[in-house]
Design an enzyme around this catalytic site. Structure first.
Site, short mmCIF file in Angstrom:
data_model
loop_
_atom_site.label_atom_id
_atom_site.label_comp_id
_atom_site.label_asym_id
_atom_site.label_seq_id
_atom_site.Cartn_x
_atom_site.Cartn_y
_atom_site.Cartn_z
N CYS A 168 4.16 13.11 -6.68
CA CYS A 168 4.16 14.68 -7.66
C CYS A 168 2.11 13.93 -8.85
O CYS A 168 2.77 13.37 -9.00
CB CYS A 168 4.69 14.64 -8.87
SG CYS A 168 4.48 16.80 -9.71
N GLY A 227 -1.28 -10.26 12.20
CA GLY A 227 -2.37 -8.94 12.67
C GLY A 227 -3.28 -8.54 12.00
O GLY A 227 -2.55 -6.53 11.44
N HIS A 242 0.82 -1.24 0.22
CA HIS A 242 0.22 0.00 -0.18
C HIS A 242 0.68 1.08 -0.46
O HIS A 242 0.22 2.50 0.36
CB HIS A 242 -1.01 0.50 1.11
CG HIS A 242 -1.73 -1.21 1.14
ND1 HIS A 242 -2.86 -1.42 2.39
CD2 HIS A 242 -2.15 -1.53 0.03
CE1 HIS A 242 -3.85 -2.61 2.23
NE2 HIS A 242 -3.21 -2.19 0.75
N CYS A 293 6.53 19.56 -5.35
CA CYS A 293 7.85 18.83 -5.92
C CYS A 293 8.68 19.30 -6.41
O CYS A 293 8.77 20.94 -7.14
CB CYS A 293 7.25 17.53 -7.24
SG CYS A 293 8.36 17.50 -8.52
#
Length: 276
Positions: free
Chosen positions: A121, A222, A113, A162
């Site tokens: 950007c 978990g 993830h 950026c």
């Protein structure tokens, strides 16, 4: 419990980091200013109110920067070293975005993830590491999680921008949000550290499938096992007849497909199940 295997795929989620003091998406730590975190973890919300979303992620970044890996993180890093010494493979596929596995010394980590400490950007698409604290001056002392705290309403031009190119585009956290699916480019970036070399996207995109299809043990640690596509990993491996061990405080939707369910805190159960 005795495990004997050559290739192990391990999927970890927020539960393994909870002992570090990092709030999880679910339970008491799943709210920020009264918002369910899932509400703010969305590209649509970022486009609507980038200041609010950056306040939330600035708060999360600042918390994680002060935290250390748990005993479970360090133990898994040592297990990986033992695997290397005996020509076996141990790969961590994590849904966590805190980088604590890497901080503990694990090398074969796939960040499914993304990471709190990477940005992308919105203009040029460049992905870059960023450990600045705060990530931009306008966010200094912002991001209080207390309900009723007024939004900072930071102008877009004062939010993280950026600096890698001259586009000055708005930066977003490099995280796969709840209204997004991992792209081939994201999967390439996620697998890069594990593969330790550049490969075509078409090859890298299948790296997780290859691990799931070839491992002879899968550990699920978990996680609530409700977020796609990672919630399918355990059942897919179990369908091949491969042992799947779930380490969690409670049962989950994946529990029926697991050969083992080990209840308790990861810091103790993992060490007992995987002795060095």
């Amino acid at each position: 419990m005795d495990f004997s295997f050559k290739k192990c795929s391990k999927r970890a989620s927020a539960g393994i980091s909870a002992a570090s003091g990092i709030p999880t998406f679910r339970g008491k730590g799943g709210f920020w200013r009264g918002y369910a975190v899932q509400t703010l973890a969305a590209l649509s919300k970022f486009k609507e109110n980038p200041s609010l979303v950056w306040e939330c992620y600035h708060y999360r970044r600042e918390i994680v920067l002060t935290k250390q890996p748990t005993l479970a993180h360090y133990h898994l890093a040592e297990v990986e070293k033992q695997f290397e010494q005996t020509n076996r493979k141990f790969v961590i596929i994590t849904q966590n975005i805190d980088e604590l596995h890497t901080k503990a010394g694990s090398k074969n980590v796939i960040e499914l993830h993304g990471s709190l400490f990477k940005t992308q950007c919105m203009e040029c698409g460049i992905i870059a590491e960023n450990y600045n604290s705060p990530i931009c001056p306008a966010l200094l002392d912002k991001g209080s999680p207390e309900e009723g705290t007024p939004d900072a309403a930071i102008p877009t031009e004062m939010l993280p921008t950026c600096t890698v190119t001259d586009c000055n585009g708005l930066l977003r956290p490099y995280i796969i949000w709840f209204d997004e699916d991992p792209t081939p480019e994201h999967m390439e970036q996620s697998c890069m550290n594990t593969l330790q070399k550049k490969l075509p996207v078409s090859v890298v995109c299948v790296c997780i499938d290859e691990w799931l299809n070839n491992c002879d043990l899968c550990l699920i640690i978990g996680t609530s096992s409700v977020v796609e596509p990672a919630n399918e990993f355990g059942p897919l491996v179990a369908a091949r007849g491969v042992p799947v061990a779930e380490f969690n405080l409670e049962t989950t939707p994946a529990t029926p497909s697991c050969q083992y369910h080990i209840p308790g805190l990861c810091d103790t159960t993992l060490i007992k199940a995987l002795p060095l």
